[in-house]
Design a protein around this motif. Structure first.
Motif, PDB file in Angstrom:
ATOM      1  N   ALA A  13       0.847  -1.218   0.000  1.00  0.00           N
ATOM      2  CA  ALA A  13       0.000   0.000   0.000  1.00  0.00           C
ATOM      3  C   ALA A  13       0.864   1.242   0.000  1.00  0.00           C
ATOM      4  N   THR A  14       0.310   2.309  -0.560  1.00  0.00           N
ATOM      5  CA  THR A  14       1.136   3.506  -0.823  1.00  0.00           C
ATOM      6  C   THR A  14       0.490   4.787  -0.300  1.00  0.00           C
ATOM      7  N   GLY A  15      -0.299   4.677   0.778  1.00  0.00           N
ATOM      8  CA  GLY A  15      -0.993   5.850   1.328  1.00  0.00           C
ATOM      9  C   GLY A  15      -0.095   6.708   2.205  1.00  0.00           C
ATOM     10  N   VAL A  16      -0.737   7.511   3.051  1.00  0.00           N
ATOM     11  CA  VAL A  16      -0.021   8.531   3.828  1.00  0.00           C
ATOM     12  C   VAL A  16       1.033   7.919   4.751  1.00  0.00           C
ATOM     13  N   ILE A  17       0.641   6.913   5.532  1.00  0.00           N
ATOM     14  CA  ILE A  17       1.607   6.390   6.514  1.00  0.00           C
ATOM     15  C   ILE A  17       2.692   5.559   5.827  1.00  0.00           C
ATOM     16  N   ALA A  18       2.354   4.945   4.699  1.00  0.00           N
ATOM     17  CA  ALA A  18       3.382   4.179   3.971  1.00  0.00           C
ATOM     18  C   ALA A  18       4.510   5.106   3.540  1.00  0.00           C
ATOM     19  N   ALA A  45       3.893  -2.206  -3.614  1.00  0.00           N
ATOM     20  CA  ALA A  45       2.713  -2.542  -4.414  1.00  0.00           C
ATOM     21  C   ALA A  45       1.561  -1.626  -4.073  1.00  0.00           C
ATOM     22  N   SER A  46       0.846  -1.235  -5.120  1.00  0.00           N
ATOM     23  CA  SER A  46      -0.386  -0.475  -4.948  1.00  0.00           C
ATOM     24  C   SER A  46      -1.520  -1.302  -5.535  1.00  0.00           C
ATOM     25  N   SER A  47      -2.663  -1.276  -4.854  1.00  0.00           N
ATOM     26  CA  SER A  47      -3.807  -2.034  -5.384  1.00  0.00           C
ATOM     27  C   SER A  47      -4.461  -1.261  -6.521  1.00  0.00           C
ATOM     28  N   THR A  88      -2.311  -0.731   4.759  1.00  0.00           N
ATOM     29  CA  THR A  88      -3.687  -0.529   4.281  1.00  0.00           C
ATOM     30  C   THR A  88      -4.543  -0.072   5.467  1.00  0.00           C
ATOM     31  N   PRO A  89      -5.803   0.353   5.227  1.00  0.00           N
ATOM     32  CA  PRO A  89      -6.684   0.655   6.367  1.00  0.00           C
ATOM     33  C   PRO A  89      -6.891  -0.599   7.226  1.00  0.00           C
ATOM     34  N   HIS A  90      -7.211  -0.412   8.514  1.00  0.00           N
ATOM     35  CA  HIS A  90      -7.232  -1.589   9.410  1.00  0.00           C
ATOM     36  C   HIS A  90      -8.281  -2.627   9.023  1.00  0.00           C
ATOM     37  N   SER A  91      -9.334  -2.189   8.336  1.00  0.00           N
ATOM     38  CA  SER A  91     -10.339  -3.124   7.830  1.00  0.00           C
ATOM     39  C   SER A  91      -9.709  -4.226   6.983  1.00  0.00           C
ATOM     40  N   GLU A 110       0.598  -2.429  10.327  1.00  0.00           N
ATOM     41  CA  GLU A 110       0.198  -1.184  10.999  1.00  0.00           C
ATOM     42  C   GLU A 110      -0.833  -1.434  12.114  1.00  0.00           C
ATOM     43  N   LYS A 111      -0.925  -0.485  13.018  1.00  0.00           N
ATOM     44  CA  LYS A 111      -1.916  -0.512  14.086  1.00  0.00           C
ATOM     45  C   LYS A 111      -3.226   0.037  13.578  1.00  0.00           C
ATOM     46  N   PRO A 112      -4.362  -0.261  14.152  1.00  0.00           N
ATOM     47  CA  PRO A 112      -4.575  -1.390  15.034  1.00  0.00           C
ATOM     48  C   PRO A 112      -4.406  -2.667  14.218  1.00  0.00           C
ATOM     49  N   GLU A 136       2.886  -6.038  15.454  1.00  0.00           N
ATOM     50  CA  GLU A 136       2.029  -4.862  15.253  1.00  0.00           C
ATOM     51  C   GLU A 136       2.933  -3.624  15.233  1.00  0.00           C
ATOM     52  N   ALA A 137       2.729  -2.768  14.239  1.00  0.00           N
ATOM     53  CA  ALA A 137       3.576  -1.577  14.102  1.00  0.00           C
ATOM     54  C   ALA A 137       3.094  -0.468  15.047  1.00  0.00           C
ATOM     55  N   LEU A 138       3.149  -0.777  16.322  1.00  0.00           N
ATOM     56  CA  LEU A 138       2.779   0.233  17.335  1.00  0.00           C
ATOM     57  C   LEU A 138       4.080   0.973  17.652  1.00  0.00           C
ATOM     58  N   LEU A 196     -10.459   2.330  17.470  1.00  0.00           N
ATOM     59  CA  LEU A 196      -9.445   1.471  16.845  1.00  0.00           C
ATOM     60  C   LEU A 196      -8.249   2.286  16.367  1.00  0.00           C
ATOM     61  N   ASP A 197      -8.510   3.480  15.848  1.00  0.00           N
ATOM     62  CA  ASP A 197      -7.436   4.272  15.268  1.00  0.00           C
ATOM     63  C   ASP A 197      -6.559   4.937  16.322  1.00  0.00           C
ATOM     64  N   LEU A 198      -7.202   5.556  17.317  1.00  0.00           N
ATOM     65  CA  LEU A 198      -6.476   6.367  18.299  1.00  0.00           C
ATOM     66  C   LEU A 198      -6.485   5.737  19.694  1.00  0.00           C
ATOM     67  N   VAL A 200      -6.122   2.853  20.540  1.00  0.00           N
ATOM     68  CA  VAL A 200      -5.060   1.856  20.712  1.00  0.00           C
ATOM     69  C   VAL A 200      -3.825   2.511  21.356  1.00  0.00           C
ATOM     70  N   TYR A 201      -3.623   3.811  21.106  1.00  0.00           N
ATOM     71  CA  TYR A 201      -2.520   4.531  21.766  1.00  0.00           C
ATOM     72  C   TYR A 201      -2.871   4.853  23.218  1.00  0.00           C
ATOM     73  N   SER A 202      -4.153   5.172  23.468  1.00  0.00           N
ATOM     74  CA  SER A 202      -4.562   5.440  24.854  1.00  0.00           C
ATOM     75  C   SER A 202      -4.376   4.178  25.693  1.00  0.00           C
TER      76      SER A 202
HETATM   77  N1  LIG Z   1       1.626   4.578  12.963  1.00  0.00           N
HETATM   78  C1  LIG Z   1       1.074   5.730  12.661  1.00  0.00           C
HETATM   79  O1  LIG Z   1       1.512   6.792  13.072  1.00  0.00           O
HETATM   80  C2  LIG Z   1      -0.116   5.743  11.770  1.00  0.00           C
HETATM   81  C3  LIG Z   1      -0.575   6.961  11.268  1.00  0.00           C
HETATM   82  C4  LIG Z   1      -1.637   6.944  10.373  1.00  0.00           C
HETATM   83  C5  LIG Z   1      -2.235   5.750  10.037  1.00  0.00           C
HETATM   84  N2  LIG Z   1      -1.807   4.583  10.576  1.00  0.00           N
HETATM   85  C6  LIG Z   1      -2.459   3.311  10.232  1.00  0.00           C
HETATM   86  O2  LIG Z   1      -2.057   2.979   8.908  1.00  0.00           O
HETATM   87  C7  LIG Z   1      -3.138   2.448   8.163  1.00  0.00           C
HETATM   88  C8  LIG Z   1      -3.303   3.270   6.879  1.00  0.00           C
HETATM   89  O3  LIG Z   1      -3.548   4.623   7.196  1.00  0.00           O
HETATM   90  P1  LIG Z   1      -3.247   5.818   6.151  1.00  0.00           P
HETATM   91  O4  LIG Z   1      -3.441   7.083   6.873  1.00  0.00           O
HETATM   92  O5  LIG Z   1      -1.949   5.595   5.458  1.00  0.00           O
HETATM   93  O6  LIG Z   1      -4.441   5.600   5.119  1.00  0.00           O
HETATM   94  P2  LIG Z   1      -4.512   6.061   3.605  1.00  0.00           P
HETATM   95  O7  LIG Z   1      -3.700   7.277   3.372  1.00  0.00           O
HETATM   96  O8  LIG Z   1      -5.944   6.070   3.259  1.00  0.00           O
HETATM   97  O9  LIG Z   1      -3.776   4.883   2.831  1.00  0.00           O
HETATM   98  C9  LIG Z   1      -4.259   3.573   2.813  1.00  0.00           C
HETATM   99  C10 LIG Z   1      -3.772   2.884   1.543  1.00  0.00           C
HETATM  100  O10 LIG Z   1      -4.270   1.558   1.553  1.00  0.00           O
HETATM  101  C11 LIG Z   1      -4.575   1.127   0.228  1.00  0.00           C
HETATM  102  N3  LIG Z   1      -5.960   0.638   0.175  1.00  0.00           N
HETATM  103  C12 LIG Z   1      -6.332  -0.586  -0.226  1.00  0.00           C
HETATM  104  N4  LIG Z   1      -7.657  -0.739  -0.170  1.00  0.00           N
HETATM  105  C13 LIG Z   1      -8.158   0.421   0.249  1.00  0.00           C
HETATM  106  C14 LIG Z   1      -9.479   0.891   0.474  1.00  0.00           C
HETATM  107  N5  LIG Z   1     -10.556   0.117   0.283  1.00  0.00           N
HETATM  108  N6  LIG Z   1      -9.627   2.158   0.915  1.00  0.00           N
HETATM  109  C15 LIG Z   1      -8.563   2.941   1.130  1.00  0.00           C
HETATM  110  N7  LIG Z   1      -7.281   2.529   0.940  1.00  0.00           N
HETATM  111  C16 LIG Z   1      -7.077   1.293   0.486  1.00  0.00           C
HETATM  112  C17 LIG Z   1      -4.366   2.331  -0.686  1.00  0.00           C
HETATM  113  O11 LIG Z   1      -3.073   2.165  -1.246  1.00  0.00           O
HETATM  114  P3  LIG Z   1      -2.878   1.542  -2.730  1.00  0.00           P
HETATM  115  O12 LIG Z   1      -3.831   2.277  -3.618  1.00  0.00           O
HETATM  116  O13 LIG Z   1      -1.488   1.827  -3.023  1.00  0.00           O
HETATM  117  O14 LIG Z   1      -3.186   0.077  -2.649  1.00  0.00           O
HETATM  118  C18 LIG Z   1      -4.313   3.518   0.264  1.00  0.00           C
HETATM  119  O15 LIG Z   1      -3.477   4.526  -0.214  1.00  0.00           O
HETATM  120  C19 LIG Z   1      -4.349   2.456   9.107  1.00  0.00           C
HETATM  121  O16 LIG Z   1      -4.505   1.182   9.659  1.00  0.00           O
HETATM  122  C20 LIG Z   1      -3.968   3.442  10.202  1.00  0.00           C
HETATM  123  O17 LIG Z   1      -4.518   3.133  11.464  1.00  0.00           O
HETATM  124  C21 LIG Z   1      -0.746   4.566  11.421  1.00  0.00           C
END
Ligand SMILES: NC(=O)c1ccc[n+]([C@@H]2O[C@H](COP(=O)([O-])OP(=O)(O)OC[C@H]3O[C@@H](n4cnc5c(N)ncnc54)[C@H](OP(=O)(O)O)[C@@H]3O)[C@@H](O)[C@H]2O)c1
Length: 401
Positions: A13-18, A45-47, A88-91, A110-112, A136-138, A196-198, A200-202
């Motif tokens: 996955a290639t979103g914000v936290i990646a 990889a990106s979906s 990816t999202p925790h779902s 990633e967490k949760p 778990e990436a806590l 689930l998102d926040l 988990v840190y508390s």
């Molecule tokens: N440790 C931390 O500090 C921290 C901070 C923020 C988030 N997180 C955790 O990291 C995970 C992702 O958060 P994020 O903020 O990076 O989310 P995000 O920006 O929405 O990125 C999620 C990525 O997952 C992939 N994906 C696959 N199926 C998806 C769907 N149905 N809907 C949305 N995205 C989908 C997409 O990448 P592709 O298109 O490339 O497949 C998307 O870019 C969550 O579990 C969150 O709790 C952790």
């Protein structure tokens, strides 16, 4: 001196936290005193498309040889990948992690960790069956600040631990910020909500202080009393959740200890205009307390305050390539000072050390505790009557999401 072992990562996955994690991953580990390992990215990889994976690799500064895939399965099948980071999202964590483990790949997820405890248990079983590393990436657990807190707790300077109070929020106007309801913070299809998102840190700090400090053989799960307010437009995600936890403890060790763990997507621990913001974490004992600032998920400042008048304050800046490097990291729109990392490399180092040592789980958050924390969140959701769509609560595998 032997050369560092290279850990070859695949990014799923290639979103914000990646982006944030992978940029930190590629910082030279010697900038934080780590010499036994090095990290590299061999593929992402990106979906959604191969071009998204390609632009991700360019953005994070991955080696030119790194491969871009338009399917998670191709990444999982790549024989050069030692370990996969799931962002990816925790779902989606359960399905994604199960695919990786089934194929014999080590996983940092990633967490949760999952949507519910049963999914977590099944991943743990699969990791054991396949002999894979799973963690778990806590990230907060692997901070030097967390090591310092553990040291203070075991030194006895706080006396008998009695209570922990923690708060973790994102302080937003959700109706405005997440207007279309698609964002993972409010979207039930993505297991949305504060808990689930926040939350988990508390829960991180109460567990670190009141569970991890008890003998493994005798420690017991906490009892949970929860209050939950749903996000009004949909009532399908929690907006504000409060957990009162009782950690059972022998009378000789001080008797039961308490924690209050709060979380909200609407509130802040204190408004940004507050000149003296309160601690977001307070770990209290009979001789004093340790306080953490500004937030429970990424604290950068600690204050030890003892009843005898001792006050010890410490800043905890994140290392990185340093000033003049022209390198920046941060989370989303929030950018750190030039050359300062986000602190996600510590958890990556821990995964790397574990691979070198043949360990199958993280040192400061084992899988038994990850599952237990999911159980606490299950119970909180049960009391709050919050259930997500069956396709993401299910333990069936594989399910196309
Ligand atoms: N440790 C931390 O500090 C921290 C901070 C923020 C988030 N997180 C955790 O990291 C995970 C992702 O958060 P994020 O903020 O990076 O989310 P995000 O920006 O929405 O990125 C999620 C990525 O997952 C992939 N994906 C696959 N199926 C998806 C769907 N149905 N809907 C949305 N995205 C989908 C997409 O990448 P592709 O298109 O490339 O497949 C998307 O870019 C969550 O579990 C969150 O709790 C952790």
């Amino acid at each position: 001196m032997s050369s560092p072992k290279v850990i070859r990562w695949g990014i799923l996955a290639t979103g914000v936290i990646a982006v944030t994690f992978t940029k930190d991953l590629l910082v030279d580990p010697t900038t934080r005193g780590v010499t036994s390992i090095k990290h590299t990215v061999v593929a992402a990889a990106s979906s959604s498309s191969v071009s998204r994976a390609e632009s991700f690799l360019r953005r994070v500064g991955a080696p030119a040889s790194a491969r871009a895939y338009d399917s998670y399965q191709d990444l999982i099948a790549d024989p050069d990948v030692d370990i996969i980071y799931i962002a990816t999202p925790h779902s989606h964590h359960y399905q994604n992690a199960m695919h990786c483990l089934e194929a014999g790949k080590n996983v940092l997820c990633e967490k949760p960790f999952t949507v519910n405890a049963e999914q977590a248990r099944l991943l743990v079983n699969m990791a054991k069956e396949k002999g894979c590393f799973l963690m778990e990436a806590l990230w907060t657990r692997y901070f030097p600040l967390a090591a310092y807190v553990r040291e203070i707790l075991s030194s006895g300077r706080l006396g008998t631990l009695v209570r922990v109070m923690t708060d973790c929020n994102i302080a937003t106007n959700p109706e405005k910020s997440f207007k279309d309801g698609k964002h993972r913070m409010v979207n039930s299809e993505l297991a949305g909500g504060a808990l689930l998102d926040l939350g988990v840190y508390s829960l991180t700090w109460p567990f670190l202080a009141l569970y991890d400090t008890q003998p493994r053989e005798t420690r017991k799960p906490p009892k949970v009393l929860a209050a939950m307010t749903k996000y009004p437009p949909t009532f399908c995600a929690d907006e504000t959740t409060t957990m009162v936890l009782t950690f059972p403890r022998n009378e000789s060790a001080g008797g039961d200890a308490h924690a209050i763990a709060t979380t909200s997507i609407r509130l802040e621990t204190s408004p940004a205009s507050d000149p003296n913001p309160p601690a977001s974490v307070r770990i209290q004992g009979t001789l004093g307390e340790i306080q953490l600032f500004p937030c429970a998920h990424n604290p950068t400042h600690s204050k030890l305050v003892l009843w005898d008048g001792t006050v010890e304050e410490k800043p905890w800046p994140q290392p990185g390539p340093g000033k003049g490097s022209g390198w920046f990291n941060g989370f989303g729109d929030s950018i750190n000072a030039e050359g300062e990392g986000q602190g996600m490399f510590w958890e990556a180092d821990e995964a790397g050390f574990a691979l070198c040592e043949g360990r199958k789980e993280g040192k400061y958050l084992g899988l038994e505790e990850t599952v237990l924390i999911m159980e606490v969140m299950d119970e909180t959701r049960r009391q709050g009557e919050l259930r997500y769509p069956e396709k993401i609560e299910t333990t069936k595998f594989p399910v196309q999401l």
